[in-house]
Scaffold this active site. Structure first.
Site, PDB file in Angstrom:
ATOM      1  N   THR A  79       0.784  -1.126  -0.008  1.00 24.86           N
ATOM      2  CA  THR A  79      -0.038   0.022   0.081  1.00 24.86           C
ATOM      3  C   THR A  79       0.956   1.135  -0.079  1.00 24.86           C
ATOM      4  O   THR A  79       0.566   2.326  -0.781  1.00 24.86           O
ATOM      5  CB  THR A  79      -0.999  -0.149   1.101  1.00 24.86           C
ATOM      6  N   HIS A 128       4.032 -10.309   3.899  1.00 24.67           N
ATOM      7  CA  HIS A 128       3.135 -10.926   4.720  1.00 24.67           C
ATOM      8  C   HIS A 128       2.096 -11.702   3.889  1.00 24.67           C
ATOM      9  O   HIS A 128       1.369 -12.936   4.345  1.00 24.67           O
ATOM     10  CB  HIS A 128       2.068 -10.389   5.837  1.00 24.67           C
ATOM     11  N   CYS A 141      -9.112  -6.051   2.501  1.00 22.19           N
ATOM     12  CA  CYS A 141      -9.150  -4.274   2.514  1.00 22.19           C
ATOM     13  C   CYS A 141     -10.468  -3.733   2.403  1.00 22.19           C
ATOM     14  O   CYS A 141     -10.534  -2.563   2.539  1.00 22.19           O
ATOM     15  CB  CYS A 141      -8.121  -3.946   1.739  1.00 22.19           C
TER      16      CYS A 141
END
Length: 390
Positions: free
Chosen positions: A73, A202, A322
């Site tokens: 992001t 991750h 998200c």
């Protein structure tokens, strides 16, 4: 009843070997990587250098082309905002796709309010873009093409090599959000001329809060001003004290990442048996190239939320983590032409190297029972069976 985790596109379990590699830099070698005047600072600095080398080797690029940050992001914001600013004299046109991650779409919407023109390429019912449409959309004032490698919801894989070649021919920068593909499929950046690439650790059994940007070194250097200003960390590209333990974990996790054939076998078994046991399903993007760990399935005439509530021992999702708090249907499925009802009925299954055959078998068994039970008490399902609705 054992716990089953099938939400690996949202995040993955950290590998124990990755955790082992990180641990010394949380206790013994806790120095600041910029404090090279003393031993533990130098140890931290050397650990960062090793992680950068591990990542560079995985992509077949130079270590100087890898820049650490907090994840994809941040990388997306850095690139989209930075390119729009730095290349404003050349043009104010960016091309992306309707099914991109919300980090891209939200940032692009903000750029539009600041005078940047964005072209959002559509996709077909399988989630694929039209390469000729991409080619035709590139203009003299186009400064960037931003298209992901693989979709986080459907798993549909875009032809990034062909996209990169088109951008090179048109002399336009190609930025690829490869967050879902890195660690699952090999990306040789010597062979695929992507200019800028981002990912998060991750997603491949590394720690959260760490990722990197790859920025290709070209004869005419790519201009991206820093999003976060500070000291001279990352050669002034990203200020702030380096997160040494997480950087170590990122490098180790990517070094260990491999294709695991059994994951695809388990995914295919999941889809095959669900087809046999549960009527009226849709596997989104089934005819397109997909990530081998991902299956996004609509169980028609029943809400995905009801199914997941009935299976509290199985970690599943109805799309991107998200956007999980949103009441709107998946923007990815809507772009693929899926109806609202079928979008709300869709569940994503995403496997990892820690997924066991028994997990898949248990999921199929419990899912079939849950869907049958919920449909048996559903008036909508009864209307469908009587032919009163489609």
């Amino acid at each position: 009843m054992s716990w089953i985790y099938l939400d690996n596109n949202a995040t993955t379990k950290i590998d124990p070997l990755v955790l082992d590699a990180m641990f010394p830099f949380l206790q013994e070698s806790y120095g600041n990587a910029s404090s090279i005047q003393h031993r533990i600072g130098r140890e931290a600095n050397q650990a960062v250098a090793l992680a950068r080398e591990q990542i560079a080797q995985k992509f077949q690029v130079k270590e100087s082309e890898i820049f650490f940050n907090s994840g994809a992001t941040e990388g997306i914001n850095t690139v989209l905002r930075g390119i729009a600013f730095a290349y404003a004299r050349k043009g104010k046109h960016i091309i992306t796709c309707q099914t991109e991650h919300k980090a891209v779409l939200t940032t692009c919407a903000q750029l539009e309010r600041n005078g940047i023109e964005i072209t959002y390429l559509p996709v077909d019912h399988n989630g694929a873009i039209d390469l000729q449409m991409l080619r035709d959309s590139i203009r003299a004032d186009t400064v960037l093409v931003c298209i992901m490698a693989a979709n986080n919801e459907s798993g549909v894989v875009h032809p990034i090599s062909a996209i990169a070649q088109i951008c090179r021919e048109k002399d336009v920068l190609f930025f690829c959000d490869a967050t879902q593909m890195v660690g699952k499929q090999e990306i040789d950046l010597q062979q695929i001329p992507i200019d800028i690439l981002t990912f998060s650790a991750h997603k491949f059994h590394g720690p959260k809060g760490i990722g990197a940007l790859y920025v290709r070194r070209k004869r005419k250097p790519i201009q991206i001003p820093p999003l976060i200003s500070g000291g001279q960390q990352e050669k002034g590209f990203r200020g702030g004290t380096l997160n040494v333990p997480n950087i170590v974990g990122c490098g180790k996790a990517l070094e260990m990442a491999n294709a695991y054939p059994e994951i695809e076998q388990y995914r295919d078994e999941l889809e095959k048996k669900i087809k046999l046991q549960i009527p009226e399903i849709i596997i989104h993007g089934e005819q397109a190239p997909r990530l081998h760990n991902t299956s996004f399935i609509a169980f028609r005439h029943i809400k995905a939320a009801e199914i997941m509530t009935a299976l509290p021992h199985i970690a599943l999702s109805s799309g991107s983590a998200c956007t999980s708090g949103l009441l709107d249907p998946s923007h990815v499925l809507k772009a693929m032409g899926v109806s609202d009802d079928d979008a709300y009925a869709s569940i994503r299954f995403s496997l990892s190297k820690f997924t066991k055959k028994a997990d898949v078998e248990q999921t199929i068994n419990d899912l079939a029972k849950a869907v049958q039970r919920l449909r048996s008490s559903s008036p909508i399902w009864q209307l469908f069976k009587e032919g009163l609705i489609q």
